[in-house]
Design a protein around this motif. Structure first.
Motif, mmCIF file in Angstrom:
data_model
loop_
_atom_site.group_PDB
_atom_site.id
_atom_site.type_symbol
_atom_site.label_atom_id
_atom_site.label_comp_id
_atom_site.label_asym_id
_atom_site.label_seq_id
_atom_site.Cartn_x
_atom_site.Cartn_y
_atom_site.Cartn_z
ATOM 1 N N HIS A 14 0.907 -0.958 0.317
ATOM 2 C CA HIS A 14 -0.314 0.170 -0.022
ATOM 3 C C HIS A 14 0.839 1.304 0.160
ATOM 4 C CE1 HIS A 14 0.689 -0.434 4.645
ATOM 5 N NE2 HIS A 14 0.791 0.386 4.721
ATOM 6 N N ALA A 15 0.099 2.416 -0.200
ATOM 7 C CA ALA A 15 0.579 3.403 -0.396
ATOM 8 C C ALA A 15 1.054 4.489 0.791
ATOM 9 C CB ALA A 15 0.610 4.443 -1.515
ATOM 10 N N ALA A 411 1.232 21.845 6.778
ATOM 11 C CA ALA A 411 0.970 22.161 5.071
ATOM 12 C C ALA A 411 0.583 20.857 4.887
ATOM 13 C CB ALA A 411 0.873 23.389 4.149
ATOM 14 N N GLU A 412 2.340 20.503 4.541
ATOM 15 C CA GLU A 412 3.167 19.245 4.324
ATOM 16 C C GLU A 412 1.855 17.728 5.200
ATOM 17 O OE1 GLU A 412 5.929 21.757 3.784
ATOM 18 O OE2 GLU A 412 4.674 21.122 5.814
ATOM 19 N N TRP A 413 1.130 17.708 6.439
ATOM 20 C CA TRP A 413 0.115 16.888 7.243
ATOM 21 C C TRP A 413 -0.762 17.497 6.070
ATOM 22 C CZ3 TRP A 413 -4.166 17.397 8.969
ATOM 23 C CH2 TRP A 413 -4.837 16.690 10.041
ATOM 24 N N LEU A 414 -1.345 17.804 5.566
ATOM 25 C CA LEU A 414 -2.597 18.299 5.012
ATOM 26 C C LEU A 414 -2.329 17.620 3.825
ATOM 27 C CD1 LEU A 414 -5.483 19.324 5.045
ATOM 28 C CD2 LEU A 414 -4.798 21.107 3.841
ATOM 29 N N TYR A 420 -3.204 10.860 1.060
ATOM 30 C CA TYR A 420 -3.404 9.372 0.931
ATOM 31 C C TYR A 420 -4.974 8.534 1.616
ATOM 32 C CZ TYR A 420 1.474 8.389 0.449
ATOM 33 O OH TYR A 420 2.576 8.977 -0.154
ATOM 34 N N GLY A 421 -5.940 9.392 1.584
ATOM 35 C CA GLY A 421 -7.414 9.350 1.885
ATOM 36 C C GLY A 421 -7.635 9.316 3.469
ATOM 37 N N ARG A 422 -6.415 9.604 4.518
ATOM 38 C CA ARG A 422 -6.233 8.932 5.784
ATOM 39 C C ARG A 422 -5.231 10.223 6.566
ATOM 40 N NH1 ARG A 422 -3.981 5.364 3.235
ATOM 41 N NH2 ARG A 422 -1.803 4.447 3.576
ATOM 42 N N ALA A 423 -5.745 10.327 7.315
ATOM 43 C CA ALA A 423 -5.077 11.253 8.505
ATOM 44 C C ALA A 423 -4.459 10.487 8.556
ATOM 45 C CB ALA A 423 -6.354 11.786 9.972
#
Length: 439
Positions: A14-15, A411-414, A420-423
């Motif tokens: 998975h990515a 911003a990188e976290w967002l 990746y479609g998940r926090a």
């Protein structure tokens, strides 16, 4: 073809975002260095209002000897060079992502496309909500074109890079210069050029008036209006084609592991340092002399036909000095004592480049716009550069403090979470304070 068809993904592949231990330190350092140069460039030309001022006012601010020296040094060593470096690193990052995705058996196209779409959203918001000079949206759009070269040979990538960086601008410049002359005559072509310049000057004047007002709403409305004026212009499309060429050079460097395996390419870096300096000095020197002659009225682009080649010559000068910067940092890597000092300063900023790029916009608007401190159009070059370097210096300890506690910048976290479609987990795992027992 560069690579064979990637193997089928292994079970459970998975990515995921790159781990801290997988980062290429030299890339982070160069990204931090590039961000500093981009900040100086943006502040000098745009945030300070210099690019929007009438020529007489610009000359008055740059008249003192110190200001003339600072201005000359800026145009020779800074102007556009760090944007070239940033573009190169973007293409290099794509190459690294491709290699790692294939090693994990993860298809690169869906992941990379989502990544670019999120970046496009951030860029469009930045452009219309804060500052028209945003490059994120353009990088995202041009980034999709990189997928066309996913399986292209190194030779093909190099040829296209040269065509886009040298051939296309030279051809377009020649057509823009000679076709109006042939179709309408010299006088009509000169009048059309003056009309276009007048329209551009009026748009910039309105933009400056909005930024100088004491209203945040008026300033941002003027920003959005100017964005709508510049977006459809052909020169933006030309700039994006050159940007793709710079991306491709980064892609090629990534394939050859130029920044990932510095020791093996030490001789190449020495040659790059020498030839980059030669091309950079000649290209930027010729461009600078030509601009001085034009301002002095000695040459006229409408009459001196050789000047159509200047943009291409200037682009080669930009690439030359950008190559010098890359080679200098790579060779600095061989000097361990100096290298660790440099990387401690620049690498944390490079890891949070997106956060700091956006933060630089917010802080600069507060300092220069009329609703803030109102320094727009009033800062001489030396003070503008000094202030910018002080602000960047403050971002260094901020980066170190943040990354001692968190895995990504905000911003990188967002960006990663939406991609990746998940926090994504944000906080670093706490270090154990208990020493393991030895049996």
């Amino acid at each position: 073809m560069f690579e064979p068809t990637p193997p089928a993904p292994p079970s459970g592949a998975h990515a995921r975002p790159v781990d801290v231990t997988e980062r290429v330190l030299l890339v982070d350092v160069l990204r931090g260095f590039a961000l500093c140069g981009v900040f100086v460039s943006n502040s000098f030309s745009w945030f300070s209002g210099r690019a929007l001022l009438p020529r007489e006012q610009i000359q008055a601010l740059s008249a003192p000897p110190l200001e003339s020296v600072v201005t000359a040094l800026y145009y020779f060593f800074v102007n556009q060079k760090f944007v070239v470096l940033f573009s190169f690193l973007f293409g290099l990052g794509f190459s690294i992502q491709l290699t790692r995705a294939e090693a994990r058996g993860v298809p690169i196209v869906p992941l990379y496309s989502r990544r670019l779409l999120v970046l496009l959203g951030i860029g469009v918001t930045h452009m219309f909500g804060l500052w028209v000079g945003d490059v994120l949206a353009s990088y995202a759009l041009v980034g999709f074109a990189l997928l066309l070269f996913l399986r292209s040979s190194n030779r093909t990538v190099l040829i296209w890079a040269l065509v886009l960086i040298v051939g296309v601008p030279l051809l377009v410049s020649a057509l823009q210069h000679f076709v109006p002359l042939l179709m309408s005559g010299a006088q009509a072509a000169a009048e059309a050029a003056k009309a276009s310049e007048a329209q551009e000057a009026q748009a910039r004047t309105l933009f400056l008036e909005g930024l100088s007002s004491g209203s945040f709403q008026l300033a941002q409305a003027a920003n959005a209006q100017y964005a709508m004026f510049v977006l459809p212009q052909f020169k933006r499309l030309l700039w994006m084609s050159v940007t793709l060429g710079r991306f491709l050079l980064g892609l090629l460097a990534g394939r050859y592991l130029l920044l990932q395996d510095v020791e093996r390419h030490r001789a190449s870096y020495r040659r790059m340092l020498v030839w980059g300096a030669v091309v950079g000095v000649l290209g930027n020197g010729a461009w600078g002399v030509a601009q001085r002659l034009r301002i002095a009225g000695v040459v006229d682009p409408a009459k001196d036909h050789w000047m159509f080649a200047l943009p291409t010559l200037g682009e080669l000068g930009l690439l030359g000095l950008a190559a010098v910067y890359v080679a200098a940092f790579a060779l600095l890597l061989q000097r361990e004592q100096w290298w660790w000092k440099v990387q401690e300063v620049l690498a944390p900023v490079g890891r949070m480049a997106l956060t700091h790029y956006l933060l630089q916009t917010v802080v600069s608007l507060c300092i220069y716009d009329g609703w803030g401190l109102g320094l727009i159009g009033r800062m001489p070059p030396s003070r503008c550069v000094a202030l910018t370097l002080i602000l960047f210096a403050l971002q260094v300890p901020l980066s170190q403090w943040w990354l001692a506690r968190f895995r990504f910048g905000p911003a990188e976290w967002l960006w990663r979470s939406l991609t990746y479609g998940r926090a994504q987990p944000m906080r670093l795992a706490p270090r154990s304070t208990v020493e393991p027992s030895v049996s």
